[in-house]
Design a protein around this motif. Structure first.
Motif, PDB file in Angstrom:
ATOM      1  N   LEU A  73      11.727  -2.923   5.209  1.00  0.00           N
ATOM      2  CA  LEU A  73      11.433  -2.382   4.044  1.00  0.00           C
ATOM      3  C   LEU A  73      12.488  -1.323   3.708  1.00  0.00           C
ATOM      4  CD1 LEU A  73       9.634  -1.851   1.680  1.00  0.00           C
ATOM      5  CD2 LEU A  73       8.330  -0.414   2.954  1.00  0.00           C
ATOM      6  N   ARG A  74      12.813  -0.397   4.799  1.00  0.00           N
ATOM      7  CA  ARG A  74      13.825   0.788   4.614  1.00  0.00           C
ATOM      8  C   ARG A  74      15.308   0.098   4.201  1.00  0.00           C
ATOM      9  NH1 ARG A  74      11.020   3.471   8.754  1.00  0.00           N
ATOM     10  NH2 ARG A  74      12.120   2.153  10.362  1.00  0.00           N
ATOM     11  N   LYS A  75      15.575  -1.219   5.032  1.00  0.00           N
ATOM     12  CA  LYS A  75      17.027  -1.477   4.699  1.00  0.00           C
ATOM     13  C   LYS A  75      17.001  -2.465   3.322  1.00  0.00           C
ATOM     14  CE  LYS A  75      20.352  -4.797   6.598  1.00  0.00           C
ATOM     15  NZ  LYS A  75      20.855  -5.366   5.502  1.00  0.00           N
ATOM     16  N   THR A  76      15.851  -2.918   2.867  1.00  0.00           N
ATOM     17  CA  THR A  76      15.826  -3.528   1.577  1.00  0.00           C
ATOM     18  C   THR A  76      15.863  -2.334   0.407  1.00  0.00           C
ATOM     19  OG1 THR A  76      14.611  -5.242   2.428  1.00  0.00           O
ATOM     20  CG2 THR A  76      14.537  -5.234   0.046  1.00  0.00           C
ATOM     21  N   LEU A  77      15.202  -1.572   0.636  1.00  0.00           N
ATOM     22  CA  LEU A  77      15.410  -0.425  -0.280  1.00  0.00           C
ATOM     23  C   LEU A  77      16.597   0.200  -0.436  1.00  0.00           C
ATOM     24  CD1 LEU A  77      11.551   1.215   0.104  1.00  0.00           C
ATOM     25  CD2 LEU A  77      12.435  -0.225  -1.687  1.00  0.00           C
ATOM     26  N   SER A  78      17.161   0.506   0.835  1.00  0.00           N
ATOM     27  CA  SER A  78      18.503   0.912   0.798  1.00  0.00           C
ATOM     28  C   SER A  78      19.748   0.262   0.142  1.00  0.00           C
ATOM     29  CB  SER A  78      18.859   1.390   2.158  1.00  0.00           C
ATOM     30  OG  SER A  78      20.109   1.784   2.526  1.00  0.00           O
ATOM     31  N   ASP A  79      19.321  -1.083   0.265  1.00  0.00           N
ATOM     32  CA  ASP A  79      20.282  -1.928  -0.234  1.00  0.00           C
ATOM     33  C   ASP A  79      20.244  -2.138  -1.784  1.00  0.00           C
ATOM     34  OD1 ASP A  79      21.501  -2.682   2.268  1.00  0.00           O
ATOM     35  OD2 ASP A  79      20.260  -4.122   2.593  1.00  0.00           O
TER      36      ASP A  79
ATOM     37  N   PRO B 191       0.789  -1.355   0.212  1.00  0.00           N
ATOM     38  CA  PRO B 191       0.095   0.049  -0.003  1.00  0.00           C
ATOM     39  C   PRO B 191       0.953   1.245  -0.091  1.00  0.00           C
ATOM     40  CG  PRO B 191      -0.812  -1.642   1.744  1.00  0.00           C
ATOM     41  CD  PRO B 191       0.559  -2.081   1.102  1.00  0.00           C
ATOM     42  N   GLN B 192       0.386   2.380  -0.538  1.00  0.00           N
ATOM     43  CA  GLN B 192       1.145   3.689  -0.641  1.00  0.00           C
ATOM     44  C   GLN B 192       1.315   4.023   0.844  1.00  0.00           C
ATOM     45  OE1 GLN B 192      -0.509   6.338  -3.308  1.00  0.00           O
ATOM     46  NE2 GLN B 192      -0.165   8.191  -1.756  1.00  0.00           N
ATOM     47  N   GLU B 193       0.455   4.069   1.572  1.00  0.00           N
ATOM     48  CA  GLU B 193       0.925   4.208   3.046  1.00  0.00           C
ATOM     49  C   GLU B 193       2.041   3.711   3.787  1.00  0.00           C
ATOM     50  OE1 GLU B 193      -3.543   4.464   2.413  1.00  0.00           O
ATOM     51  OE2 GLU B 193      -1.932   3.036   2.059  1.00  0.00           O
ATOM     52  N   VAL B 194       2.238   2.509   3.408  1.00  0.00           N
ATOM     53  CA  VAL B 194       3.263   1.768   3.925  1.00  0.00           C
ATOM     54  C   VAL B 194       4.794   2.224   3.392  1.00  0.00           C
ATOM     55  CG1 VAL B 194       4.453  -0.565   4.154  1.00  0.00           C
ATOM     56  CG2 VAL B 194       2.009  -0.274   4.273  1.00  0.00           C
ATOM     57  N   MET B 195       4.636   2.627   1.987  1.00  0.00           N
ATOM     58  CA  MET B 195       5.906   3.168   1.390  1.00  0.00           C
ATOM     59  C   MET B 195       6.068   4.602   1.968  1.00  0.00           C
ATOM     60  SD  MET B 195       8.075   2.251  -0.811  1.00  0.00           S
ATOM     61  CE  MET B 195       7.490   0.756  -1.411  1.00  0.00           C
ATOM     62  N   GLU B 196       5.130   5.514   2.044  1.00  0.00           N
ATOM     63  CA  GLU B 196       5.133   6.809   2.558  1.00  0.00           C
ATOM     64  C   GLU B 196       5.966   6.975   3.855  1.00  0.00           C
ATOM     65  OE1 GLU B 196       1.590   9.040   0.060  1.00  0.00           O
ATOM     66  OE2 GLU B 196       1.393   8.259   2.419  1.00  0.00           O
ATOM     67  N   GLN B 197       5.416   5.923   4.822  1.00  0.00           N
ATOM     68  CA  GLN B 197       6.106   5.906   6.123  1.00  0.00           C
ATOM     69  C   GLN B 197       7.129   5.361   6.264  1.00  0.00           C
ATOM     70  OE1 GLN B 197       3.432   4.753   9.427  1.00  0.00           O
ATOM     71  NE2 GLN B 197       5.082   3.996  10.357  1.00  0.00           N
ATOM     72  N   ALA B 198       7.491   4.707   5.294  1.00  0.00           N
ATOM     73  CA  ALA B 198       8.970   3.820   5.408  1.00  0.00           C
ATOM     74  C   ALA B 198      10.209   5.000   4.645  1.00  0.00           C
ATOM     75  CB  ALA B 198       9.047   2.740   4.284  1.00  0.00           C
ATOM     76  N   LEU B 199       9.882   5.752   3.820  1.00  0.00           N
ATOM     77  CA  LEU B 199      10.773   6.590   3.199  1.00  0.00           C
ATOM     78  C   LEU B 199      10.551   7.934   3.538  1.00  0.00           C
ATOM     79  CD1 LEU B 199      10.571   5.410  -0.446  1.00  0.00           C
ATOM     80  CD2 LEU B 199      12.328   4.765   1.305  1.00  0.00           C
ATOM     81  N   GLY B 200       9.562   8.233   4.438  1.00  0.00           N
ATOM     82  CA  GLY B 200       9.338   9.519   5.052  1.00  0.00           C
ATOM     83  C   GLY B 200       9.104  10.804   4.006  1.00  0.00           C
ATOM     84  N   ILE B 201       8.035  10.211   2.925  1.00  0.00           N
ATOM     85  CA  ILE B 201       7.878  11.005   1.812  1.00  0.00           C
ATOM     86  C   ILE B 201       6.226  11.000   1.575  1.00  0.00           C
ATOM     87  CG2 ILE B 201      10.016  10.714   0.527  1.00  0.00           C
ATOM     88  CD1 ILE B 201       8.462   8.711  -1.373  1.00  0.00           C
ATOM     89  N   ARG B 202       5.835  12.090   0.638  1.00  0.00           N
ATOM     90  CA  ARG B 202       4.287  12.233   0.537  1.00  0.00           C
ATOM     91  C   ARG B 202       4.160  11.839  -1.084  1.00  0.00           C
ATOM     92  NH1 ARG B 202       0.524  11.419   3.655  1.00  0.00           N
ATOM     93  NH2 ARG B 202      -0.810  12.513   2.645  1.00  0.00           N
ATOM     94  N   LEU B 203       3.443  10.934  -1.399  1.00  0.00           N
ATOM     95  CA  LEU B 203       3.307  10.522  -2.842  1.00  0.00           C
ATOM     96  C   LEU B 203       1.925  11.298  -3.167  1.00  0.00           C
ATOM     97  CD1 LEU B 203       4.133   6.777  -2.663  1.00  0.00           C
ATOM     98  CD2 LEU B 203       5.598   8.553  -3.568  1.00  0.00           C
TER      99      LEU B 203
END
Length: 276
Positions: free
Chosen positions: A107-113, A67-79
């Motif tokens: 999620l944050r660690k995976t996206l960073s790697d 979900p978009q809400e999960v990604m927004e909270q993980a990266l600290g952005i607003r889509l």
């Protein structure tokens, strides 16, 4: 005449220039090779980490949709805001797990790697979530990340999309042909039904074939030939003939009531009478 010393200096400068040019070209080629190797390594790491993320989503969320809400909270952005008429609504239990600290950290660690930065994720959502449903699958994230890191793969995917469009056009052409055939078959069914019900002798009529475009236009608009219109009219007037009743007239006679008893009945003139 050119002195021997000056000639030697000129030859030496020429050789030095050639050597410097070869060294520069080698350095440039080496840099390009290293950059390409770095890009390939990043692509391999991206696919690997996205595969791990897919397994994590299946294990924790029981789905590959993020979900978009999960990604927004993980990266600290607003889509982009989700469309109010979106057909996607995340499960509350799944959303609670996705917003939890454990899943967010993974999620944050995976996206960073995978080197999926905030800007990369934002662009992927803008391009792939064009209908603003408010979600993307892990596979969509992977394809978006790969396309943004490799222009060659973008060309390959564009070629694959072109092939898909060609197949769709071929399918549409086949459907149009089937539509014309179905329209013609329905006309034949109506005319055969009229011939059968009215006990007429079937006539061998040779029809002039229309152009394909005219047949397609008639099928799309529901246009009927004069023979079909006459057959439908004849079938509709069938209930007006002596001894024949249409189905609505039969319904008007009411429901048949059955009562247990003994005795005899007489049927005369369309009426039923009973007597002991």
């Amino acid at each position: 005449a050119i002195p021997t010393f000056s000639l030697a200096v000129l030859i030496g400068l020429g050789l030095m220039k050639m050597a410097v040019g070869v060294m520069c070209e080698s350095a440039i080629m080496l840099t390009r090779v290293r950059l390409q190797e770095t890009k390939n390594a990043e692509l391999v790491m991206l696919v690997k980490k996205m595969s791990e993320l897919r397994s994590l989503c299946l294990k924790k969320l029981n789905t590959t949709v993020i979900p978009q809400e999960v990604m927004e909270q993980a990266l600290g952005i607003r889509l982009r805001p989700k469309d109010q008429s979106s057909d996607y609504e995340p499960d509350p239990a799944m959303l609670k797990i996705g917003l939890g600290p454990d899943f967010q950290k993974s999620l944050r660690k995976t996206l960073s790697d995978a080197k999926m930065t905030k800007e990369v994720v934002r662009k992927i959502y803008d391009k792939l979530d064009s209908k603003r449903r408010g979600c993307l699958t892990v596979d969509q994230l992977t394809r978006g990340g790969v396309c943004m890191k490799s222009k060659e793969l973008v060309k390959i995917m564009l070629f694959a999309n072109c092939l898909g469009i060609m197949r769709i056009r071929q399918t549409c052409a086949a459907l149009q042909n089937r539509l014309v055939e179905l329209h013609s078959s329905l006309d034949d069914v109506v005319k055969d039904a009229k011939t059968l019900i009215h006990r007429e002798k079937k006539k061998d009529v040779v029809l002039r074939s229309k152009a394909p475009q005219a047949l397609l236009a008639a099928a799309k608009s529901g246009e009927m030939s004069n023979d079909v219109i006459h057959a439908l009219k004849s079938l509709a007037e069938m209930g007006q003939r002596p001894g024949v009743q249409a189905l609505p007239d039969i319904y008007k006679t009411g429901r048949l009531k059955l009562s247990r008893g003994s005795g005899l009945i007489d049927v005369a003139g369309g009426e039923v009478t009973g007597h002991h």
